[in-house]
Motif scaffolding. Structure first.
Motif, PDB file in Angstrom:
ATOM      1  N   LEU A 642       0.822  -1.204   0.000  1.00  0.00           N
ATOM      2  CA  LEU A 642       0.000   0.000   0.000  1.00  0.00           C
ATOM      3  C   LEU A 642       0.862   1.264   0.000  1.00  0.00           C
ATOM      4  CD1 LEU A 642      -2.909   0.972   0.023  1.00  0.00           C
ATOM      5  CD2 LEU A 642      -2.821   1.021   2.510  1.00  0.00           C
ATOM      6  N   LYS A 643       2.015   1.197   0.679  1.00  0.00           N
ATOM      7  CA  LYS A 643       2.913   2.368   0.694  1.00  0.00           C
ATOM      8  C   LYS A 643       3.357   2.720  -0.724  1.00  0.00           C
ATOM      9  CE  LYS A 643       4.834   1.707   5.323  1.00  0.00           C
ATOM     10  NZ  LYS A 643       5.977   1.136   6.069  1.00  0.00           N
ATOM     11  N   TYR A 644       3.660   1.702  -1.515  1.00  0.00           N
ATOM     12  CA  TYR A 644       4.055   1.946  -2.910  1.00  0.00           C
ATOM     13  C   TYR A 644       2.864   2.451  -3.722  1.00  0.00           C
ATOM     14  CZ  TYR A 644       8.672  -0.170  -2.360  1.00  0.00           C
ATOM     15  OH  TYR A 644       9.958  -0.419  -1.981  1.00  0.00           O
ATOM     16  N   ASP A 645       1.690   1.831  -3.490  1.00  0.00           N
ATOM     17  CA  ASP A 645       0.528   2.254  -4.267  1.00  0.00           C
ATOM     18  C   ASP A 645       0.093   3.667  -3.894  1.00  0.00           C
ATOM     19  OD1 ASP A 645      -1.538   1.366  -6.266  1.00  0.00           O
ATOM     20  OD2 ASP A 645      -2.840   2.001  -4.632  1.00  0.00           O
ATOM     21  N   ASP A 646       0.335   4.080  -2.641  1.00  0.00           N
ATOM     22  CA  ASP A 646      -0.027   5.441  -2.220  1.00  0.00           C
ATOM     23  C   ASP A 646       0.719   6.488  -3.046  1.00  0.00           C
ATOM     24  OD1 ASP A 646      -1.887   4.709  -0.380  1.00  0.00           O
ATOM     25  OD2 ASP A 646      -0.553   4.826   1.352  1.00  0.00           O
ATOM     26  N   VAL A 647       1.966   6.168  -3.416  1.00  0.00           N
ATOM     27  CA  VAL A 647       2.754   7.092  -4.240  1.00  0.00           C
ATOM     28  C   VAL A 647       2.046   7.280  -5.588  1.00  0.00           C
ATOM     29  CG1 VAL A 647       4.974   7.465  -5.386  1.00  0.00           C
ATOM     30  CG2 VAL A 647       4.907   6.382  -3.126  1.00  0.00           C
ATOM     31  N   MET A 648       1.660   6.148  -6.205  1.00  0.00           N
ATOM     32  CA  MET A 648       0.954   6.228  -7.487  1.00  0.00           C
ATOM     33  C   MET A 648      -0.420   6.869  -7.303  1.00  0.00           C
ATOM     34  SD  MET A 648      -0.437   3.266 -10.016  1.00  0.00           S
ATOM     35  CE  MET A 648       1.065   2.327 -10.223  1.00  0.00           C
ATOM     36  N   ASN A 649      -1.059   6.593  -6.155  1.00  0.00           N
ATOM     37  CA  ASN A 649      -2.408   7.107  -5.944  1.00  0.00           C
ATOM     38  C   ASN A 649      -2.437   8.635  -5.886  1.00  0.00           C
ATOM     39  OD1 ASN A 649      -5.215   6.386  -5.479  1.00  0.00           O
ATOM     40  ND2 ASN A 649      -4.945   7.314  -3.475  1.00  0.00           N
ATOM     41  N   ASP A 650      -1.409   9.232  -5.270  1.00  0.00           N
ATOM     42  CA  ASP A 650      -1.341  10.696  -5.232  1.00  0.00           C
ATOM     43  C   ASP A 650      -1.282  11.255  -6.656  1.00  0.00           C
ATOM     44  OD1 ASP A 650      -1.376  10.640  -2.503  1.00  0.00           O
ATOM     45  OD2 ASP A 650       0.803  10.723  -2.276  1.00  0.00           O
ATOM     46  N   GLN A 651      -0.496  10.603  -7.499  1.00  0.00           N
ATOM     47  CA  GLN A 651      -0.379  11.055  -8.891  1.00  0.00           C
ATOM     48  C   GLN A 651      -1.678  10.771  -9.655  1.00  0.00           C
ATOM     49  OE1 GLN A 651       3.163   9.238 -10.477  1.00  0.00           O
ATOM     50  NE2 GLN A 651       4.492  10.210  -8.985  1.00  0.00           N
ATOM     51  N   ARG A 652      -2.287   9.608  -9.368  1.00  0.00           N
ATOM     52  CA  ARG A 652      -3.551   9.253 -10.032  1.00  0.00           C
ATOM     53  C   ARG A 652      -4.623  10.306  -9.737  1.00  0.00           C
ATOM     54  NH1 ARG A 652      -4.721   4.849  -7.305  1.00  0.00           N
ATOM     55  NH2 ARG A 652      -3.696   3.362  -8.657  1.00  0.00           N
ATOM     56  N   LYS A 653      -4.698  10.735  -8.469  1.00  0.00           N
ATOM     57  CA  LYS A 653      -5.698  11.749  -8.093  1.00  0.00           C
ATOM     58  C   LYS A 653      -5.482  13.041  -8.874  1.00  0.00           C
ATOM     59  CE  LYS A 653      -6.456  10.452  -3.283  1.00  0.00           C
ATOM     60  NZ  LYS A 653      -6.081  10.846  -1.934  1.00  0.00           N
ATOM     61  N   VAL A 654      -4.215  13.462  -8.983  1.00  0.00           N
ATOM     62  CA  VAL A 654      -3.912  14.702  -9.716  1.00  0.00           C
ATOM     63  C   VAL A 654      -4.367  14.588 -11.171  1.00  0.00           C
ATOM     64  CG1 VAL A 654      -2.042  16.157 -10.587  1.00  0.00           C
ATOM     65  CG2 VAL A 654      -1.993  15.354  -8.224  1.00  0.00           C
ATOM     66  N   VAL A 655      -4.015  13.455 -11.816  1.00  0.00           N
ATOM     67  CA  VAL A 655      -4.354  13.273 -13.236  1.00  0.00           C
ATOM     68  C   VAL A 655      -5.860  13.187 -13.435  1.00  0.00           C
ATOM     69  CG1 VAL A 655      -4.184  11.646 -15.175  1.00  0.00           C
ATOM     70  CG2 VAL A 655      -2.149  12.238 -13.870  1.00  0.00           C
ATOM     71  N   PHE A 656      -6.555  12.403 -12.581  1.00  0.00           N
ATOM     72  CA  PHE A 656      -8.002  12.249 -12.738  1.00  0.00           C
ATOM     73  C   PHE A 656      -8.735  13.559 -12.452  1.00  0.00           C
ATOM     74  CE2 PHE A 656      -8.254   7.327 -12.067  1.00  0.00           C
ATOM     75  CZ  PHE A 656      -7.511   7.167 -13.231  1.00  0.00           C
ATOM     76  N   GLU A 657      -8.264  14.316 -11.444  1.00  0.00           N
ATOM     77  CA  GLU A 657      -8.893  15.619 -11.163  1.00  0.00           C
ATOM     78  C   GLU A 657      -8.663  16.570 -12.330  1.00  0.00           C
ATOM     79  OE1 GLU A 657      -7.284  16.862  -7.424  1.00  0.00           O
ATOM     80  OE2 GLU A 657      -8.320  15.260  -6.329  1.00  0.00           O
ATOM     81  N   GLN A 658      -7.454  16.502 -12.911  1.00  0.00           N
ATOM     82  CA  GLN A 658      -7.131  17.355 -14.052  1.00  0.00           C
ATOM     83  C   GLN A 658      -8.030  17.018 -15.246  1.00  0.00           C
ATOM     84  OE1 GLN A 658      -4.600  19.784 -13.847  1.00  0.00           O
ATOM     85  NE2 GLN A 658      -5.584  20.499 -15.695  1.00  0.00           N
ATOM     86  N   ARG A 659      -8.283  15.723 -15.440  1.00  0.00           N
ATOM     87  CA  ARG A 659      -9.158  15.301 -16.553  1.00  0.00           C
ATOM     88  C   ARG A 659     -10.562  15.884 -16.363  1.00  0.00           C
ATOM     89  NH1 ARG A 659     -10.872  11.242 -18.374  1.00  0.00           N
ATOM     90  NH2 ARG A 659     -10.019  10.795 -20.415  1.00  0.00           N
ATOM     91  N   LEU A 660     -11.068  15.792 -15.122  1.00  0.00           N
ATOM     92  CA  LEU A 660     -12.408  16.318 -14.857  1.00  0.00           C
ATOM     93  C   LEU A 660     -12.463  17.818 -15.121  1.00  0.00           C
ATOM     94  CD1 LEU A 660     -13.408  14.424 -11.585  1.00  0.00           C
ATOM     95  CD2 LEU A 660     -14.377  14.130 -13.849  1.00  0.00           C
ATOM     96  N   ALA A 661     -11.424  18.530 -14.668  1.00  0.00           N
ATOM     97  CA  ALA A 661     -11.383  19.979 -14.892  1.00  0.00           C
ATOM     98  C   ALA A 661     -11.353  20.283 -16.389  1.00  0.00           C
ATOM     99  CB  ALA A 661     -10.156  20.565 -14.203  1.00  0.00           C
ATOM    100  N   LEU A 662     -10.599  19.470 -17.157  1.00  0.00           N
ATOM    101  CA  LEU A 662     -10.520  19.677 -18.607  1.00  0.00           C
ATOM    102  C   LEU A 662     -11.872  19.416 -19.275  1.00  0.00           C
ATOM    103  CD1 LEU A 662      -7.080  17.945 -19.293  1.00  0.00           C
ATOM    104  CD2 LEU A 662      -7.557  20.389 -19.472  1.00  0.00           C
TER     105      LEU A 662
END
Length: 913
Positions: A642-662
């Motif tokens: 989970l510690k490793y996935d949390d790193v990716m999850n922070d980036q995933r949130k940024v990308v998915f939020e950016q997609r919604l904003a776009l």
């Protein structure tokens, strides 16, 4: 001697007791409203829903409405289902509403308990999700409990496999939605691959109640959900890398056949770097620069393919395909492929056709999916043993809810035999004795294979009247488990089979009626036969109780106490009698790990004869300690993943939020202009450093950059020769030229078309780069563990390098979007031309207990339809106009660029296409 903690618990009660006690005033208040609720007509009871909604609109909180809403729902359940929730079920409902886990024994009516907090929370109109372990339970519970919600004026939807996007959208729009954990996770991932907000099916993550919460949030959370799709053809790259490996000498690498590892020496690394540079496959100077993570992975795979994998031993070549040979059985495994490019490396080595590898398009762990809910709750029969994990990872507190009636089940001490053979003899003897006196028996095994082995032994011994059940066919499974309480019934099941289905002594009347009277029309005859079946069930129940109730016989201990407790909990529901016993041998997996060699010798010295068992409470305690150690180790593994996935999850949130904003933005003109300006600033800063003299400026590099990223042929060499010109003036000229060109293109297309083109290009480019980023993170994850040998923390290394890769992704996004938008042309397709086929994408979730893919035959055909500005098509070279990229069609990556620059397409106009 009583410890201080034990003394305090005796005086004040445990923290669990105090939590349960705190709910009593509300339970009494709900009971006080019961007569008032019963006096209401159906219409008046239903009208309370609208009144509650009005109260919420006027500022009331859900906690303010808990007492009247629970009282209303309880009365609706009594009228519609004939079931009145007990006081302990009200307690369970309050635990769920407060965002906790209610541990309630099997048979205590968890399905009904959920209706209370679901009704209360659905009043807010933001949607409530009830999560089940399989499609059968999602359908069953939505139909069964949906009658209560429908009576009270709420809508109910269900999400199961095979629904269209329109059906999913409608189900999520309901007040209450029943779904499986897999479907919820995949819908979230697919939503974040859509290009228009209207195509998305989920409407947020407000409140979820997870049934069998230990199974979903712990057992199934060991593996992520993955959506994958085929990569573009990269045969050239695999063949080129393969050709390089053949030229290496033994001094360039080190092989460890025992550990199955192959690594490059220092000299080998230098040689590989030079060879890759010569073939335009290396970015930057060093093979180990962060942007070359994927290339390191492919080179290592090629080395393994040549030096560790032997033809006709590890694989064979048959009909032009690489077929893996199982190292344990020696059998061929057609259809199975090595992952992450290794199979492609073998195909390149043997010069057979290279099949495209599947690429991860999106992935999420259940931990990170369910932590998105504003409020999360769960219910199960067994959660206390995993309370620490629920608290640490999900912030969920476990509350043990008392049973409605005292538990009368007798849990006997384990019987330990020296060998498996002796253990099975005792099991079969015990099954015979129990069946002869009419006692229903549920035999629990740890795997499907062991269920089949025991069934075969019973057949050989002449016991033929039994049912074998495994966790594969959920609907049949529920039907079999429901009748496992009939007198003398023998049911062999894996520990996980039939969860969510109650075993009632005498059998399940409703299921028998549904099966036996399926073709009988409603009327006096059906009523009479129904009454006869219910009377027969009562007679059989009395007979089963007289024989001692349900006997749960387990053939071995599971590595998790929780799974053992689940099995035990099948017996003794609602005050019924019952018994449970575990049979073990020193050859069982857990006993072997526990150190059976010493124990075997000791038991022989003590004079333990064949077919004799050792039975003692100390054995139980020793096994519990062993199980606790295994559980702690598994928890550490999950926590580390989970510690490793949390790193990716922070980036995933940024990308998915950016997609919604776009997607939500009316126009991306401003965003695109900022990207273009950033590209120009970076380009000028790189070619004209602040501290450099004019003769040190890289005019040729700036000119090439303008052509590559801005599609502009500017007289940069003349500009730099002008007297007194500085970096700022050059930046202004480049900016003006770029803005003018972009403005002309926008004017030519028109504002609506340009807005569509900008959104399509930005979203497609972001998705493509994000997919490449996921692959790079997978490759980084597979090699970062080796940093531990250099006394560096792999997790910190992963964090820093993944951040660098993410920064590179953002830089590449700006460049790629700018380069495409400065070249884009609208292509008018012939009206009769068929639309392009959507790419096939596949869902995957590996069952951590069996290793099987839950979705191995499934594909989501239109789940990731990518909007395209133009359709790829091949155009003959003579038909291409060098000055009009819109006439080029599909150009091969290694072809000369049609613009006439003399460069390969991938280094010129195709650099970011």
């Amino acid at each position: 001697m009583v410890s201080l903690g034990g003394f305090a618990r005796k005086i004040f009660g445990s923290s669990n007791d105090r939590r349960v006690k705190a709910t009593r005033p509300r339970v009494e208040a709900i009971n006080a409203l019961e007569n008032e609720m019963r006096a209401l007509s159906d219409e008046a009871l239903r009208a309370r829903t609208e009144q509650f909604r009005q109260d919420i609109a006027n500022g009331a909180t859900l906690d303010d409405l808990l007492i009247p809403a629970f009282a209303t729902c309880r009365e609706a359940a009594r009228r519609v289902l004939g079931l009145r929730p007990f006081d302990v079920q009200l307690v369970g409902g309050m635990v769920l509403h407060n965002g906790g886990i209610a541990e309630m024994r099997t048979g205590e009516g968890k399905t009904l308990v959920a209706t209370l907090p679901v009704y209360l929370n659905a009043l807010a109109g933001k949607g409530v999700h009830v999560v089940t372990v399989n499609d059968y339970l999602a359908r069953r519970d939505s139909e069964w409990m949906g009658r209560v919600y429908g009576f009270l004026g709420l809508t109910t939807g269900v999400i199961v496999h095979g629904l269209s996007d329109q059906e999913r959208h409608a189900a999520y729009a309901c007040d209450v939605t029943y779904a499986t954990n897999n479907e919820l996770g995949f819908d979230y991932l697919r939503d974040n691959m859509k290009y228009e907000r209207e195509q998305m099916v989920q409407r947020g993550h407000n409140f979820a109640i997870v049934d069998e919460v230990d199974s979903i949030l712990i057992d199934e959370a060991r593996t992520p959900l993955i959506i994958s799709g085929p990569l573009e053809d990269r045969s050239d790259m695999y063949n080129t890398v393969d050709a390089l490996i053949v030229t290496l000498s033994p001094e360039d690498y080190e092989i460890d056949e025992k550990q199955r590892t192959a690594i490059f020496t220092e000299a080998g690394t230098e040689r590989v770097e030079n060879l890759l540079k010569d073939n335009d496959l290396l970015k930057g100077e060093s093979l180990y620069d962060v942007e070359n993570v994927a290339m390191v992975h492919h080179v290592n795979n090629a080395l393994k393919a040549h030096r560790l994998f032997q033809r006709d031993k590890d694989y064979i070549v048959r009909n032009g395909e690489i077929v893996i040979i199982d190292e344990f059985t020696g059998r061929m495994m057609p259809g199975r492929r090595y992952s992450e490019g290794l199979h492609q490396a073998l195909e390149a080595k043997e010069h057979v056709q290279i099949q495209p590898e599947n690429q991860t398009l999106a992935s999420v762990t259940f931990q990170n999916y369910f932590r998105m809910y504003k409020k999360l709750a769960g219910m199960t029969g067994t959660a206390a043993t995993e309370a620490e994990e629920f608290g640490n990872i999900y912030g969920l507190e476990v509350t043990e809810v008392p049973t409605n009636k005292p538990v009368l089940r007798k849990d006997e001490d384990d019987e330990v035999y020296r060998t498996v053979e002796e253990k099975y003899k005792a099991i079969i003897r015990d099954i015979r004795e129990a069946a002869e006196k009419g006692q229903p028996i549920l035999v629990g095994t740890t795997s499907i294979e062991k269920s089949e082995q025991l069934a075969e032994r019973l057949r050989v011994e002449g016991v033929k009247d039994f049912q074998v059940l495994n966790a594969r066919y959920h609907e049949q499974e529920a039907g079999i488990v429901a009748q496992a309480g009939r007198p003398g019934a023998i049911t062999i099941a894996t520990n996980m089979a039939g969860r969510g289905t109650d075993i009632q002594l005498g059998g399940n009347a409703d299921m028998r009626i549904a099966q036996e009277l399926a073709d009988v029309e409603p009327g006096p005859e059906r009523d009479a036969r129904e009454a006869a079946i219910r009377a027969d069930i009562e007679r059989l129940k009395d007979k089963a109780i007289a024989a001692g109730g349900l006997y749960v016989l387990a053939t071995e201990r599971h590595e998790s106490r929780r799974i053992d407790n689940q099995l035990r909990g099948r017996s003794g529901r609602q005050g019924d009698p019952g018994r449970s016993k575990f049979y073990l041998s020193l050859q069982d997996d857990l006993m072997r790990i526990f150190g059976s060699d010493r124990m075997d010798g000791m038991l022989q010295k003590l004079g333990l004869k064949e077919d004799e068992a050792i039975i003692h409470p100390w054995i139980n305690k020793a096994l519990e300690k062993a199980q606790k150690k295994v559980e702690a180790r598994n928890f550490d593994i999950r926590k580390n993943l989970l510690k490793y996935d949390d790193v990716m999850n922070d980036q995933r949130k940024v990308v998915f939020e950016q997609r919604l904003a776009l997607m939500d933005g009316d126009s991306l003109g401003e965003t695109v202009a900022e990207m273009r300006q950033d590209v120009i600033d970076d380009l000028v800063a790189r070619c004209i450093p602040e501290t450099a003299y004019a003769e040190q400026w890289d005019a040729a590099g700036l000119k090439d950059g303008c052509r590559e990223f801005l599609n502009l042929d500017l007289p940069v060499e003349e500009w730099v020769k002008e007297e007194g010109i500085d970096e700022e003036q050059i930046r202004e000229r480049v900016t003006k030229a770029a803005n003018d060109a972009a403005g002309q293109r926008a004017e030519r297309f028109g504002p609506e078309v340009m807005a569509y083109v900008e959104r399509s290009v930005v979203l497609q480019t972001l998705d493509r780069l994000w997919r490449e980023h996921l692959v790079n993170l997978d490759h980084l994850r597979s090699v970062v563990g080796f940093r531990g040998y250099a006394q560096r923390d792999p997790l910190n290394e992963y964090k820093s390098e993944s951040f660098e890769l993410f920064q590179a992704l953002l830089g590449n996004l700006r460049q790629a979007v700018t380069a495409q938008l400065m070249r884009v042309e609208i292509v008018r397709e012939a009206a009769e031309a068929p639309p392009p086929e959507a790419p096939r994408v596949f869902g995957q979730h590996i069952d951590a207990t069996t290793g099987e893919d839950d979705f191995n035959e499934d594909s989501f055909g239109d789940a990731a339809v990518l909007t395209r500005v133009s359709v790829d098509r091949t155009v003959a070279p003579e038909e291409r106009d060098p000055s009009q990229p819109s006439t080029w069609g599909k150009v091969g990556r290694n072809e000369p660029c049609p613009c006439g620059s003399g460069k390969k397409f991938k280094h010129c106009h195709g650099a970011f296409v």
